[in-house]
Design a protein around this motif. Sequence first.
Motif, short mmCIF file in Angstrom:
data_model
loop_
_atom_site.label_atom_id
_atom_site.label_comp_id
_atom_site.label_asym_id
_atom_site.label_seq_id
_atom_site.Cartn_x
_atom_site.Cartn_y
_atom_site.Cartn_z
N GLY A 165 0.80 -1.22 0.00
CA GLY A 165 0.00 0.00 0.00
C GLY A 165 0.83 1.27 0.00
O GLY A 165 0.29 2.36 0.19
N GLY A 166 2.14 1.12 -0.25
CA GLY A 166 2.99 2.30 -0.41
C GLY A 166 3.37 2.97 0.89
O GLY A 166 2.96 2.59 1.99
N GLU A 167 4.21 4.00 0.73
CA GLU A 167 4.71 4.77 1.86
C GLU A 167 4.89 6.23 1.45
O GLU A 167 5.29 6.53 0.33
CB GLU A 167 6.07 4.22 2.32
N GLU A 168 4.59 7.12 2.38
CA GLU A 168 4.78 8.55 2.16
C GLU A 168 5.50 9.13 3.37
O GLU A 168 5.13 8.85 4.51
CB GLU A 168 3.43 9.22 1.97
N ILE A 169 6.53 9.93 3.13
CA ILE A 169 7.36 10.48 4.21
C ILE A 169 7.53 11.98 4.00
O ILE A 169 7.82 12.43 2.89
CB ILE A 169 8.75 9.81 4.25
N LEU A 170 7.39 12.74 5.08
CA LEU A 170 7.84 14.12 5.11
C LEU A 170 8.93 14.20 6.17
O LEU A 170 8.69 13.88 7.34
CB LEU A 170 6.69 15.07 5.47
N VAL A 171 10.13 14.60 5.76
CA VAL A 171 11.25 14.72 6.70
C VAL A 171 11.09 16.03 7.46
O VAL A 171 11.09 17.11 6.87
CB VAL A 171 12.60 14.69 5.96
N LEU A 172 10.95 15.93 8.77
CA LEU A 172 10.70 17.11 9.59
C LEU A 172 11.99 17.74 10.10
O LEU A 172 12.08 18.96 10.25
CB LEU A 172 9.79 16.75 10.76
N SER A 173 13.00 16.93 10.39
CA SER A 173 14.30 17.45 10.81
C SER A 173 15.37 16.40 10.54
O SER A 173 15.07 15.20 10.41
CB SER A 173 14.30 17.83 12.29
N GLY A 174 16.61 16.84 10.46
CA GLY A 174 17.70 15.92 10.16
C GLY A 174 17.75 15.58 8.68
O GLY A 174 17.24 16.32 7.83
N THR A 175 18.37 14.45 8.36
CA THR A 175 18.49 13.97 6.98
C THR A 175 18.18 12.49 6.94
O THR A 175 18.87 11.69 7.57
CB THR A 175 19.91 14.21 6.43
N PHE A 176 17.14 12.13 6.22
CA PHE A 176 16.74 10.74 6.02
C PHE A 176 17.52 10.20 4.81
O PHE A 176 17.77 10.94 3.85
CB PHE A 176 15.24 10.68 5.77
#
Length: 217
Positions: A165-176
Amino acid sequence: MLNMNFSERLVVETHLMPWLPSPIEGIERKLLARENAESGHATSIVRYAAGARFAPHSHPHGEEIFVLDGIFSDENGDYPAGSYIRNPAGSSHTPFSKRGCTLFVKCAQFTEGDTSSVRINTNHALWYPGQGGLKVMPLHSFEGENTALVQWPENERFLPHRHFGGEEILVLSGTFMDEYGQYPALSWLRSPHMSQHHPFVKEKTLILVKVGHLPVA
């Protein structure tokens, strides 16, 4: 339409995007995905200038908000940075910001039957242990769809895995990071059904993540 092919992997560094005017004075946007000009499926970064406000309006198919900075308000209360809000289908409100704010907003993306109204100030909610040194703060779950904050300590590495079903990410701080690249704060990633990666970080990193909500066909 914009970025509506859910079988493609997307990476958008939103901090590099220009602000675009909206139909409402004092409100600007960065458009990440959009079905129609001003209706239907939409994912955006939205910025309110001090004193900006919307007229009363409804959300026929729901609205999901994470407050990135400032204080967002409506007639039901004030929501500081770190607030997570879900306004279900058929709800209505009159949003505004006295001092200005920035929001991550998803409209018309609720699963049928998901009628929960959610208000969480994540600054005061509980963290739970995750894999390895990860900490997880659940925000919402419904029929296989899950939304959470995930806190990564320095030099943490996650097991290789797939996303049903997929994945969605918003990076809030740091570096993914993963084997495909590095994603600084305010990067938005959307990975399709059954995509796979091996994520890790070198510095302490915080992400907002949603899984199980994208088309599986």
